[in-house]
Scaffold this motif. Structure first.
Motif, short mmCIF file in Angstrom:
data_model
loop_
_atom_site.label_atom_id
_atom_site.label_comp_id
_atom_site.label_asym_id
_atom_site.label_seq_id
_atom_site.Cartn_x
_atom_site.Cartn_y
_atom_site.Cartn_z
N SER A 79 0.85 -1.25 0.06
CA SER A 79 -0.02 -0.02 0.08
C SER A 79 0.93 1.17 -0.02
N ARG A 80 2.12 1.14 0.51
CA ARG A 80 2.98 2.41 0.38
C ARG A 80 4.03 2.37 -0.80
N ALA A 81 3.98 1.35 -1.64
CA ALA A 81 4.94 1.38 -2.59
C ALA A 81 4.85 2.47 -3.66
N ARG A 82 5.87 3.09 -3.87
CA ARG A 82 5.94 4.48 -4.72
C ARG A 82 7.12 4.36 -5.77
N THR A 83 6.97 4.93 -6.70
CA THR A 83 7.85 5.32 -7.88
C THR A 83 8.15 6.73 -8.05
N VAL A 84 9.26 7.16 -7.93
CA VAL A 84 9.69 8.57 -8.17
C VAL A 84 10.45 8.79 -9.44
N VAL A 85 9.89 9.88 -10.35
CA VAL A 85 10.66 10.18 -11.58
C VAL A 85 10.62 11.55 -11.60
N GLY A 86 12.16 12.21 -11.84
CA GLY A 86 12.16 13.33 -11.93
C GLY A 86 12.47 13.79 -13.54
N THR A 87 12.07 14.53 -14.27
CA THR A 87 12.01 14.83 -15.70
C THR A 87 12.76 16.13 -15.97
N TYR A 88 13.65 15.94 -17.07
CA TYR A 88 14.23 17.20 -17.42
C TYR A 88 13.83 17.59 -18.95
N ARG A 89 13.22 18.52 -19.19
CA ARG A 89 13.08 18.97 -20.46
C ARG A 89 13.71 20.17 -21.16
N PRO A 90 14.42 19.80 -22.00
CA PRO A 90 15.19 20.64 -22.83
C PRO A 90 14.84 21.92 -23.23
N ALA A 91 15.19 23.13 -23.44
CA ALA A 91 14.68 24.33 -24.23
C ALA A 91 15.01 23.81 -25.87
N THR A 92 16.03 23.32 -26.25
CA THR A 92 16.25 23.04 -27.52
C THR A 92 16.36 21.53 -27.64
N VAL A 93 15.77 20.83 -28.68
CA VAL A 93 15.86 19.54 -28.87
C VAL A 93 16.80 19.19 -29.95
N SER A 94 17.95 18.31 -29.69
CA SER A 94 18.58 17.87 -30.79
C SER A 94 19.10 16.66 -30.68
N GLY A 95 19.27 16.19 -29.39
CA GLY A 95 19.93 14.84 -29.14
C GLY A 95 18.66 13.71 -28.98
N LYS A 96 19.35 12.60 -28.35
CA LYS A 96 18.28 11.79 -28.00
C LYS A 96 17.90 11.42 -26.79
N SER A 97 16.81 11.03 -26.44
CA SER A 97 16.18 11.05 -25.21
C SER A 97 16.71 9.96 -24.06
N LEU A 98 16.74 10.00 -22.88
CA LEU A 98 17.55 8.75 -21.99
C LEU A 98 16.48 8.62 -20.70
N ILE A 99 16.43 7.67 -20.36
CA ILE A 99 15.99 7.04 -19.11
C ILE A 99 17.22 6.70 -18.13
N LEU A 100 17.49 7.43 -17.20
CA LEU A 100 18.65 7.03 -16.20
C LEU A 100 17.85 6.34 -15.00
N GLN A 101 18.09 4.87 -14.57
CA GLN A 101 17.41 4.38 -13.57
C GLN A 101 18.10 3.79 -12.46
N GLY A 102 17.73 3.74 -11.27
CA GLY A 102 18.33 2.84 -10.18
C GLY A 102 17.13 2.56 -9.35
N HIS A 103 17.46 1.29 -8.50
CA HIS A 103 16.62 0.81 -7.53
C HIS A 103 17.28 1.12 -6.08
#
Ligand SMILES: [Zn+2]
Length: 425
Positions: A79-103
């Protein structure tokens, strides 16, 4: 990326390394065993908010996950299980997107007297940080966060979307990682800084958890002959499963990655409970087990083989033949994963590795699993797993080697910059 940019990022990692270790120590000090990850998720949420990321912090609803590929049953209070995600959104998009993950979940510490220093009071000694989770994998998660910081401190900002994910349950089902995919997070690549000793995971096993439930017939020991001892009956089944393990290792000799290893399939009876009284023949015994499968093996088929093995062993046992044991699925139902469709992120990582370590990264054929499988198998997101060196993960006196952590943080920072692209801040 030019050499000046590379140099500035490398220097920024060095400049903040003491602060990185201080944050790592605080993170390792949280006893985030299964079901108790909340304070870790709070800490990560705060670290992300301080840095200006858009934070998504939610309770995991198992009903939404149970039909997804790779779901494993959860038996404890969720009942208390959570996930936390922080998102960075660029002003200029020119590269490729990425997920960085850790448990942030860690396995139990085991008997405290077997630790030289308490598992949740991390100490730095001889270039190593000791503590439960210091190696697997809290230092990696904090390292990825500081890798992002280093890009900023060097005067740059990434030019692609980045999701920094802190998940739970990596050590028992993987539903934390699965929840991020159910929530809709996707990217062009995923990077998980598990402690791989500075190698790139090429291929990894899957894992199945199951419980043998043996029911005996209680009697006083003075007339033990009329009872049926559930504990000794369970040993009979364990013996049969060890033969299945040997058979599967034989089969592994034709796997192109695992054939080089002598014993890639490991069967482990990990928890045994049974009986109620020293002078009563035990009427019950539960054995929690783990066994590996290789990439490409179907979980349903492996489950059938386990069931068949237990049933056959029961048939040639005096008591079990009339009282067949049950097999319950008690956690991981995970396929193996082989890195594929990954030429582009690997090329970017290759440059990062060369600048941080020199030379070419070595492959690792891994006899444990990581969360990468979910991203790769469910959504074909190439999922790299690379990180620092250490020892005694899941054992006593677990540690991460700090020089290797410094280097892997550098490689992570350069990989992010290379993959996502950077522009002057
Ligand atoms: Zn781990």
């Amino acid at each position: 990326m030019n050499s000046e940019t590379t140099q500035r990022i490398l220097e920024a990692v060095d400049a903040a390394f003491d602060a990185q270790l201080a944050t790592t120590r605080d993170f390792v000090a949280i006893p985030s065993t299964r079901g108790a990850e909340g304070p870790c998720q709070d800490m990560i949420g705060d670290l992300l908010r301080e840095r200006g990321y858009e934070v998504d912090d939610w309770h995991i609803d198992l009903d939404e996950l149970k039909d997804l590929r790779g779901f494993g049953p959860v038996e404890h209070d969720f009942s208390r299980a959570r996930t936390v995600v922080g998102t960075y959104r660029p002003a200029t998009v020119s590269g490729k997107s990425l997920i960085l993950q850790g448990h942030c979940d860690v396995v139990p510490a085991g008997p405290l007297e077997m630790w030289e220093t308490p598992p949740f009071s991390p100490v730095v000694r001889d270039g190593k940080m000791y503590g439960r989770g210091a190696c697997d994998m809290k230092s990696g998660t904090i390292g990825a966060l500081y890798a992002l910081d280093a890009i900023k401190a060097a005067g740059f900002k990434p030019t692609a979307r980045i999701h920094f994910q802190s998940v739970i349950e990596e050590e028992s089902t993987g539903v934390g990682a699965l929840s991020t995919l159910q929530r809709g997070y996707r990217a062009d690549a995923c990077f998980i800084p598990e402690p791989t000793g500075g190698k790139m995971v090429r291929s990894q096993v899957g894992v199945i958890w199951f419980r043998l439930k043996v029911r005996g017939h209680p009697a006083h020991v003075f007339e033990a002959g009329i009872g049926a001892n559930a504990i000794t009956a369970a040993y009979h089944l364990i013996g049969a499963l060890q033969k299945l393990e040997a058979e599967w290792n034989e089969r592994a000799k034709s796997d192109r990655h695992f054939k080089g290893l002598t014993h890639p399939i490991n069967f482990n009876p990990g928890i045994i409970r049974g009986g109620d009284w020293a002078s009563s023949v035990p009427a019950w015994c539960d054995v929690d087990c783990r066994i590996a499968v290789l990439p490409g093996w179907l979980i349903a088929e492996a489950q059938n083989e386990i069931r068949a093995c237990v049933a056959a062993a029961a048939r040639d046992h005096r008591f079990l033949s009339n009282n067949p044991p049950d097999v319950e699925w008690s956690g991981f139902l995970s396929e193996g994963y082989e890195l594929k469709d990954s030429a582009e992120p690997e090329a970017a990582f290759g440059k990062a590795y060369a600048a941080a370590y020199g030379g070419e990264v070595e492959d690792l054929v891994f006899t444990a699993l990581t969360d990468t499988r979910f991203y790769g198998l469910n959504y074909n997101i190439p999922s790299l797993c690379f990180g620092a060196a250490g020892a005694a993960m899941h054992g006593f006196n677990e540690y991460v080697d700090l020089q290797s952590l410094r280097k892997s943080t550098k490689a992570t920072a350069l990989f992010i910059a290379e993959w996502c692209g950077v522009e002057k801040a």
